[in-house]
Design a protein around this motif. Structure first.
Motif, PDB file in Angstrom:
ATOM      1  N   THR B 133      -3.549  -2.018  -7.436  1.00 37.44           N
ATOM      2  CA  THR B 133      -3.479  -1.848  -5.883  1.00 37.44           C
ATOM      3  C   THR B 133      -2.910  -2.853  -5.136  1.00 37.44           C
ATOM      4  OG1 THR B 133      -5.646  -2.281  -5.556  1.00 37.44           O
ATOM      5  CG2 THR B 133      -5.294  -0.110  -6.166  1.00 37.44           C
ATOM      6  N   ASP B 134      -2.452  -2.723  -4.005  1.00 37.75           N
ATOM      7  CA  ASP B 134      -1.884  -3.657  -2.979  1.00 37.75           C
ATOM      8  C   ASP B 134      -2.738  -3.794  -2.012  1.00 37.75           C
ATOM      9  OD1 ASP B 134       0.600  -3.578  -4.420  1.00 37.75           O
ATOM     10  OD2 ASP B 134       1.130  -1.826  -3.313  1.00 37.75           O
ATOM     11  N   ILE B 135      -3.014  -5.281  -1.364  1.00 37.84           N
ATOM     12  CA  ILE B 135      -3.829  -5.359  -0.125  1.00 37.84           C
ATOM     13  C   ILE B 135      -2.848  -4.964   1.112  1.00 37.84           C
ATOM     14  CG2 ILE B 135      -4.424  -7.247   1.353  1.00 37.84           C
ATOM     15  CD1 ILE B 135      -4.923  -9.033  -0.921  1.00 37.84           C
ATOM     16  N   TYR B 136      -3.458  -4.055   1.802  1.00 39.01           N
ATOM     17  CA  TYR B 136      -2.866  -3.879   2.974  1.00 39.01           C
ATOM     18  C   TYR B 136      -4.049  -3.851   4.273  1.00 39.01           C
ATOM     19  CZ  TYR B 136      -4.284   1.216   3.849  1.00 39.01           C
ATOM     20  OH  TYR B 136      -4.643   2.517   4.020  1.00 39.01           O
ATOM     21  N   ARG B 137      -3.589  -3.052   5.378  1.00 35.94           N
ATOM     22  CA  ARG B 137      -4.719  -3.373   6.493  1.00 35.94           C
ATOM     23  C   ARG B 137      -4.945  -4.827   6.916  1.00 35.94           C
ATOM     24  NH1 ARG B 137      -7.292   2.392   7.870  1.00 35.94           N
ATOM     25  NH2 ARG B 137      -5.395   3.340   7.954  1.00 35.94           N
ATOM     26  N   ALA B 138      -4.260  -5.654   6.891  1.00 32.59           N
ATOM     27  CA  ALA B 138      -4.556  -6.797   7.167  1.00 32.59           C
ATOM     28  C   ALA B 138      -5.596  -7.829   6.361  1.00 32.59           C
ATOM     29  CB  ALA B 138      -4.876  -7.149   8.804  1.00 32.59           C
ATOM     30  N   GLY B 139      -5.664  -7.182   5.187  1.00 32.77           N
ATOM     31  CA  GLY B 139      -6.614  -7.774   4.235  1.00 32.77           C
ATOM     32  C   GLY B 139      -8.110  -7.090   4.288  1.00 32.77           C
ATOM     33  N   TRP B 140      -8.142  -5.975   5.042  1.00 33.21           N
ATOM     34  CA  TRP B 140      -9.281  -5.312   5.059  1.00 33.21           C
ATOM     35  C   TRP B 140      -9.325  -3.884   4.143  1.00 33.21           C
ATOM     36  CZ3 TRP B 140     -13.752  -7.000   7.499  1.00 33.21           C
ATOM     37  CH2 TRP B 140     -13.477  -8.316   8.210  1.00 33.21           C
ATOM     38  N   ALA B 141      -8.444  -3.796   3.413  1.00 27.18           N
ATOM     39  CA  ALA B 141      -8.411  -2.489   2.290  1.00 27.18           C
ATOM     40  C   ALA B 141      -7.278  -2.730   1.460  1.00 27.18           C
ATOM     41  CB  ALA B 141      -7.915  -1.063   3.378  1.00 27.18           C
ATOM     42  N   ARG B 142      -7.222  -1.888   0.483  1.00 26.67           N
ATOM     43  CA  ARG B 142      -6.315  -1.921  -0.711  1.00 26.67           C
ATOM     44  C   ARG B 142      -5.741  -0.429  -0.794  1.00 26.67           C
ATOM     45  NH1 ARG B 142      -6.472  -6.809  -3.650  1.00 26.67           N
ATOM     46  NH2 ARG B 142      -5.066  -5.902  -4.786  1.00 26.67           N
ATOM     47  N   LYS B 143      -4.596  -0.334  -0.999  1.00 30.04           N
ATOM     48  CA  LYS B 143      -3.968   0.956  -1.239  1.00 30.04           C
ATOM     49  C   LYS B 143      -3.274   1.182  -2.561  1.00 30.04           C
ATOM     50  CE  LYS B 143      -1.302   4.693   0.970  1.00 30.04           C
ATOM     51  NZ  LYS B 143      -1.054   4.993   2.378  1.00 30.04           N
ATOM     52  N   CYS B 144      -3.331   2.297  -3.049  1.00 30.82           N
ATOM     53  CA  CYS B 144      -2.943   2.560  -4.562  1.00 30.82           C
ATOM     54  C   CYS B 144      -1.460   3.214  -4.268  1.00 30.82           C
ATOM     55  CB  CYS B 144      -3.659   3.561  -5.231  1.00 30.82           C
ATOM     56  SG  CYS B 144      -2.961   4.006  -7.050  1.00 30.82           S
TER      57      CYS B 144
END
Lengths: 289, 289
Positions: B133-144
């Motif tokens: 997965t990738d980090i997103y939302r400024a580091g407050w989540a990950r997305k597949c």
């Protein structure tokens, strides 16, 4: 009773750490298995959950130990291949009607079963290494055969709260809510903050209202999919509202007498939350003050 | 101030949903980046965290937005390839000493950064499908990128509590604790239970003591790795202890005057918890009653 509380089963945590005793319980002919249609409960005419026996389940059903009642094991069954995304949405009118009709304590058993099944369905792989994981600990964990990481079901704390100012409560309505429905504001607690800090942050973000003196009122599990609702009241020094229109469609201050009247079933400027939601408990407690 | 609370940064949640504004903040030459050695803080002689600039970080550092202070962005850096398991254990004497010396509010910033970095390090893969997965939302989540599932950092609620009986508090000691240390009992809240139910279950499991009338006292974030500690007091009708020796090495009832004396630094039958642990706050509040 607060919604989704009052589970009368003994969770029997010790059985989760004793594979032999757990296997014996799962094979016990007296064991009861919760009947579910996907994630939906089946409810008898007596307002109670419907249970069945192992014989009625597919061979590959995996037992999740819900607990013991008078020594009799109670299970939910996880069916491999079950897709949580195929289950009806949480706020389906059918589920709402079912919940409203459940006998006290029954919704709590359903909540635990639903949260666990949904978690297994969406967590079949190891977040640490990507390998497929196995259910273990009587259904209360998963373990990775590749990197040995253990994974436990999530419980996500959510703060739900009213700001109060001069005897009035701040209520808001989300987008796409049923017409007339207003309720307490709410949001997920984030890493690195206390309940009190989350309450203040969420109220300010959503409504622009700054609060102090956060008071805890009550909590409930909320199995959509796995929240812990933490209900609070906080004091505002100023009643000016600056709405975050990404979060809320409207917000308003409602006098205590009006909240009391609406909860008593009278017509008012908003529709009350359903009794099984902790917003109902929160408003009821605040209205008494 | 309760340990790990008092973060003065504005979390600026809106920036998490605005990739352009977030990228601008991460490139801002005024931005401050938290200096960490793995998961360990660096602390200046003033008792404050040490910050650095983007120029001092490796090229592949991923920004995690901790928040804003007077408009100035503050970040933690996630370094791809960082192994949480290589970091020193949570209770290392060095970390304990550092925490005890931090200025108010600084530990809260560290707590948020530590919990997030540790979570990213152990959650690089999609629990739903196994893809990276990738980090997103400024580091407050990950997305597949494969199944599009979103994953959010865990916050695990833990109840920590004392049973009280006849003016005495029930304290226990875990295995391998430092000699003389006793504290409040504690355990993870499970899916499908309220705070109040978890408190009663944990006390009964660990000590055999049954309680009622659970009262909330306070909460704190506890970044080892990502707990929310919820501190409560509950009333016991009977003081007979049946120890779960898998959980506790000993438990005892301590009179209020003795708790007060120990917290005041006098010698007593136990060593008090460190001031940054909520057990300290809990005992202090109870001792005042």
């Amino acid at each position: 009773m607060i919604g989704f509380t009052g589970n009368t089963l003994d969770r029997a945590d010790d059985l989760r750490h004793d594979p032999a005793a757990f296997a014996a319980a799962a094979g016990d002919w007296r064991a009861r298995w919760l009947r579910l249609d996907g994630l939906m409960p089946e409810i008898g005419g007596d307002g109670r959950l419907v249970w069945t026996t192992l014989a009625d389940l597919p061979d590959d059903a995996v037992p999740i130990l819900l607990g013991l009642a008078e020594g009799r094991p109670h299970f939910a069954a996880f069916l491999p291949g079950f897709q949580a995304s195929s289950a009806p949405a949480m706020r389906s009118p059918a589920l709402m009607a079912m919940l409203a009709n459940l006998a006290p304590g029954e919704a709590a058993i359903y909540a635990a079963a639903r949260s666990l099944i949904d978690w297994h369905a969406r967590h079949g792989f190891c977040a640490n290494c990507g390998a497929a994981t196995d259910i273990y600990r009587a259904g209360w964990a998963r373990k990775c055969p590749s990197c040995a990481a253990e994974h436990f079901p999530r419980v996500d704390p959510v703060v739900i709260m009213i700001a109060e100012h001069d005897g009035r409560a701040l209520l808001g309505r989300g987008k796409n809510w049923p017409a007339g429905r207003y309720s307490a504001l709410a949001g997920f607690l984030q890493p690195g903050e206390s309940v009190e800090e989350a309450v203040a942050r969420e109220i300010e973000e959503e409504s622009g209202v700054r609060v102090r003196d956060v008071r805890y009122i009550a909590s409930q599990p909320w199995p959509f999919p796995s929240s812990l609702m933490i209900a609070c009241v906080a004091t505002a020094d100023d009643d000016a509202i600056t709405l975050d229109t990404n979060e809320l469609e409207d917000a308003m201050w409602v006098p205590r007498a009006m909240v009391r009247a609406v909860l008593a079933g009278e017509e008012g400027p908003f529709l009350p939350p359903p009794p099984y939601a902790i917003a109902y408990t929160l408003l009821t407690e605040w209205a008494k003050e």
